[in-house]
Write a protein that holds these residues in place. Structure first.
Motif, PDB file in Angstrom:
ATOM      1  N   ILE A 167      70.565  25.139 -25.160  1.00 17.48           N
ATOM      2  CA  ILE A 167      69.295  25.527 -25.778  1.00 17.48           C
ATOM      3  C   ILE A 167      68.835  24.468 -26.777  1.00 17.48           C
ATOM      4  CG2 ILE A 167      68.218  27.216 -27.324  1.00 17.48           C
ATOM      5  CD1 ILE A 167      69.955  29.358 -26.007  1.00 17.48           C
ATOM      6  N   THR A 170      67.493  21.207 -24.804  1.00 18.95           N
ATOM      7  CA  THR A 170      66.435  21.314 -23.808  1.00 18.95           C
ATOM      8  C   THR A 170      65.183  21.921 -24.429  1.00 18.95           C
ATOM      9  OG1 THR A 170      67.284  23.473 -23.081  1.00 18.95           O
ATOM     10  CG2 THR A 170      68.068  21.533 -21.902  1.00 18.95           C
ATOM     11  N   VAL A 172      61.546  24.601 -23.570  1.00 17.79           N
ATOM     12  CA  VAL A 172      61.143  25.783 -22.808  1.00 17.79           C
ATOM     13  C   VAL A 172      60.757  25.408 -21.381  1.00 17.79           C
ATOM     14  CG1 VAL A 172      59.496  27.682 -22.697  1.00 17.79           C
ATOM     15  CG2 VAL A 172      60.384  26.947 -24.903  1.00 17.79           C
ATOM     16  N   ASP A 174      62.074  23.315 -19.443  1.00 11.95           N
ATOM     17  CA  ASP A 174      63.239  23.081 -18.590  1.00 11.95           C
ATOM     18  C   ASP A 174      63.735  24.433 -18.073  1.00 11.95           C
ATOM     19  OD1 ASP A 174      63.157  20.323 -19.194  1.00 11.95           O
ATOM     20  OD2 ASP A 174      64.229  20.687 -21.065  1.00 11.95           O
ATOM     21  N   GLY A 175      63.009  24.968 -17.113  1.00 11.64           N
ATOM     22  CA  GLY A 175      63.236  26.342 -16.697  1.00 11.64           C
ATOM     23  C   GLY A 175      64.638  26.653 -16.237  1.00 11.64           C
ATOM     24  N   GLU A 177      67.383  24.870 -16.479  1.00  9.45           N
ATOM     25  CA  GLU A 177      68.382  24.540 -17.496  1.00  9.45           C
ATOM     26  C   GLU A 177      68.408  25.607 -18.592  1.00  9.45           C
ATOM     27  OE1 GLU A 177      66.253  22.457 -16.196  1.00  9.45           O
ATOM     28  OE2 GLU A 177      67.569  21.055 -15.129  1.00  9.45           O
ATOM     29  N   ARG A 178      67.239  26.050 -19.019  1.00  4.34           N
ATOM     30  CA  ARG A 178      67.182  27.100 -20.034  1.00  4.34           C
ATOM     31  C   ARG A 178      67.750  28.420 -19.496  1.00  4.34           C
ATOM     32  NH1 ARG A 178      64.268  27.249 -24.865  1.00  4.34           N
ATOM     33  NH2 ARG A 178      64.711  25.310 -25.951  1.00  4.34           N
ATOM     34  N   LEU A 179      67.480  28.722 -18.237  1.00  5.16           N
ATOM     35  CA  LEU A 179      68.039  29.934 -17.647  1.00  5.16           C
ATOM     36  C   LEU A 179      69.564  29.847 -17.606  1.00  5.16           C
ATOM     37  CD1 LEU A 179      67.574  32.653 -16.304  1.00  5.16           C
ATOM     38  CD2 LEU A 179      67.365  31.464 -14.106  1.00  5.16           C
ATOM     39  N   THR A 213      64.748  33.162 -27.192  1.00  9.33           N
ATOM     40  CA  THR A 213      64.792  31.919 -26.422  1.00  9.33           C
ATOM     41  C   THR A 213      63.880  32.015 -25.205  1.00  9.33           C
ATOM     42  OG1 THR A 213      67.075  31.500 -27.113  1.00  9.33           O
ATOM     43  CG2 THR A 213      66.280  30.310 -25.185  1.00  9.33           C
ATOM     44  N   ALA A 215      62.229  30.366 -21.530  1.00  5.56           N
ATOM     45  CA  ALA A 215      62.597  29.581 -20.349  1.00  5.56           C
ATOM     46  C   ALA A 215      61.469  29.703 -19.338  1.00  5.56           C
ATOM     47  CB  ALA A 215      63.908  30.078 -19.754  1.00  5.56           C
ATOM     48  N   GLY A 225      57.133  32.205 -20.164  1.00  7.09           N
ATOM     49  CA  GLY A 225      58.443  31.721 -20.574  1.00  7.09           C
ATOM     50  C   GLY A 225      59.082  32.544 -21.668  1.00  7.09           C
TER      51      GLY A 225
END
Length: 500
Positions: A167, A170, A172, A174-175, A177-179, A213, A215, A225
């Protein structure tokens, strides 16, 4: 493929470091049983391969187990789930299998987090150093070879911090990766929170992190997001309600008397001297202040018979008095943080048990880190160097989180978020340990908090590294820069003589 290869390499390095620290390729380095191990190995129907089929206080780590009868009231714990994953089956079982399982899990979590961070460049792998390096410390790693709930708590905390690192590294947009980060945080919070009830603050923080957070995959609307994280947070809460209630009920069934005695005698009567009458106990109970339920039992404590008639009510009175005296409560929490210096847990031997291993005396130790004797406990605290450091680190971690929120455009500054979450979790564990079981075995109860404080300190180092680097570079540049030449004064011309 290059990104995947670097992620696999990062996971392999972390797992290999853990394997070396555990001694899985040589002499195993674990943690001996203090009597709590039965809660875990009996769940899998195992019996220690020792002459008396017991594993506690033998002077070594019992690695080999045979098959026995599962216990009638197993403790609901994520540690039991992981233990049974490698212990189910027929024939003998070796505790080293558990160590290999945790090494594999560390490889997977580290590799996944590294893959997500590499989306923004290899330099951001530095954000994984705070959770990885303390994990390889033998004081923490060796409990992966034990029959306690602490290993699952440590792995859960590690997974949560790896998610936080992603987190921090990266954005927001970076879908995927954030997930990945959200899934790591959620999984870590569940595993740690369900390892034992004292680690519940990690789950609470995991829910809060997920709730705030974002994503977003692709160029969707800005609000799209912001839905994934809160949705995961809600699912976490709904999923864990039943297990937490089961854990609390099990604790109440099996340890209500023990916890009440420890809270009243090692905490209440110590931090609030002469408070026996306010707690509804005879005045003679003040003379037993500082002594725990173990090793001598409640029969040796004045007024314990009165306490055991209504243990929950008297324990509640201690909590009320502490809330009415904030200074005493703050001092107790400070002692809980200070006890993180005892992370080595010397009363839990690290070498394997064998037929020639010399067992200690029949009684449990009363060393300072056990907190069952007021004199040795006070001596243990007084002999610590820098006793104020854990409390100061909590303040520094919270300050780092504030700076990270104010200046989050720089990715190294966002390491302050990791520091803030880590110290908050450590503080929560210290509070749960102190108010839940007093000072008895306080070093073991705050052992996971010690790991989190180390991770917080390293997070602050990552945050400060660029500032220190720029300062040092400027100083070196100034020293190497040649001094500007001093201009020589021009010679003054003599005045022209005038004709007389």
């Amino acid at each position: 493929m290059k990104r995947v290869g670097m992620a696999v390499a990062a996971g392999f390095i972390a797992a290999l470091g853990l394997i070396v620290s555990l001694g899985l390729l040589g002499t195993p380095n674990g943690a001996g049983d203090n009597g709590d191990g039965y809660r875990l190995f009996c769940t899998a129907g195992l019996s220690p391969a020792t002459p008396d089929h017991k594993a506690s206080w033998l002077g070594g780590v019992v690695l080999d187990f045979g098959r026995g009868t599962p216990c009638p009231d197993p403790q609901p714990s994520s540690a039991a789930v992981l233990f049974k994953a490698v212990a189910d089956g027929d024939g003998p079982f070796s505790l080293t299998s558990l160590g290999w399982l945790y090494a594999l899990l560390v490889f997977l979590v580290t590799g996944l987090a590294a893959w997500a961070l590499l989306a923004r460049g290899w330099r951001r792998l530095a954000l994984l150093l705070p959770p990885v390096l303390p994990l390889l410390n033998p004081d923490f790693a060796r409990l992966f070879l034990s029959t306690f709930g602490e290993p699952a708590g440590l792995f859960g905390a590690y997974t949560l911090l790896c998610g936080l690192a992603v987190i921090a590294g990266t954005k927001v947009e970076d879908g995927f990766e954030r997930l990945t980060a959200l899934l790591l945080v959620a999984a870590g919070g569940v595993v740690a929170g369900l390892a034992k009830i004292g680690f519940l603050p990690l789950f609470v923080l995991a829910v809060l992190v997920c709730a705030v957070t974002g994503a977003r995959a692709g160029a969707g609307r800005w609000w799209s997001g912001r839905l994934v994280g809160p949705l995961i947070a809600v699912l976490l809460v709904l999923e864990i309600i039943a297990p937490i209630r089961a854990n609390l009920a099990w604790q109440e069934r099996n340890y209500a008397d023990v916890n009440a005695v420890n809270v009243v005698y090692t905490l209440g009567l110590v931090e609030l001297p002469g408070s026996a009458a306010e707690l509804g106990l005879p005045e003679a109970a003040n003379q037993s202040a500082g002594k725990a339920y173990y090793p001598d039992g409640p029969e040796q404590l004045a007024g314990a018979d009165v306490l055991l008639e209504e243990p929950s009510a008297v324990k509640g009175k201690v909590w009320s008095l502490l809330l009415a005296h904030p200074a005493a409560l703050a001092r107790a929490i400070g002692i809980g943080l200070q006890a993180t210096h005892g992370r080595d847990l010397p009363y839990l031997p690290n070498h394997p048990w064998g037929a020639a291993t010399k067992a200690p005396d029949n009684s449990a130790p009363v060393s300072g880190d056990m907190g069952g004797n007021p004199q040795t406990f006070r001596e243990w605290l007084d002999n610590m160097s820098l006793p104020w450091w854990p409390s100061l680190l909590v303040l520094l971690g919270l300050a780092g989180a504030v700076i990270a929120l104010l200046r989050r455009r720089v990715w190294t500054n966002r390491a302050g978020l990791m520091a803030g979450v880590s110290v908050t979790a450590a503080l929560g564990i210290a509070v749960m340990a102190v108010v839940g079981d007093g000072y008895f075995e306080i070093a073991k109860h705050v052992w996971l908090a010690a790991y989190l404080l180390d991770a917080a300190a390293l997070s602050l180092c990552v945050m400060a590294a660029p500032v220190v680097y720029r300062f040092v570079r400027e100083q070196l540049t100034r020293r190497r820069r040649p001094a500007a030449p001093v201009a020589e004064p021009e010679p003054q011309s003599e005045p022209t003589p005038q004709a007389g």
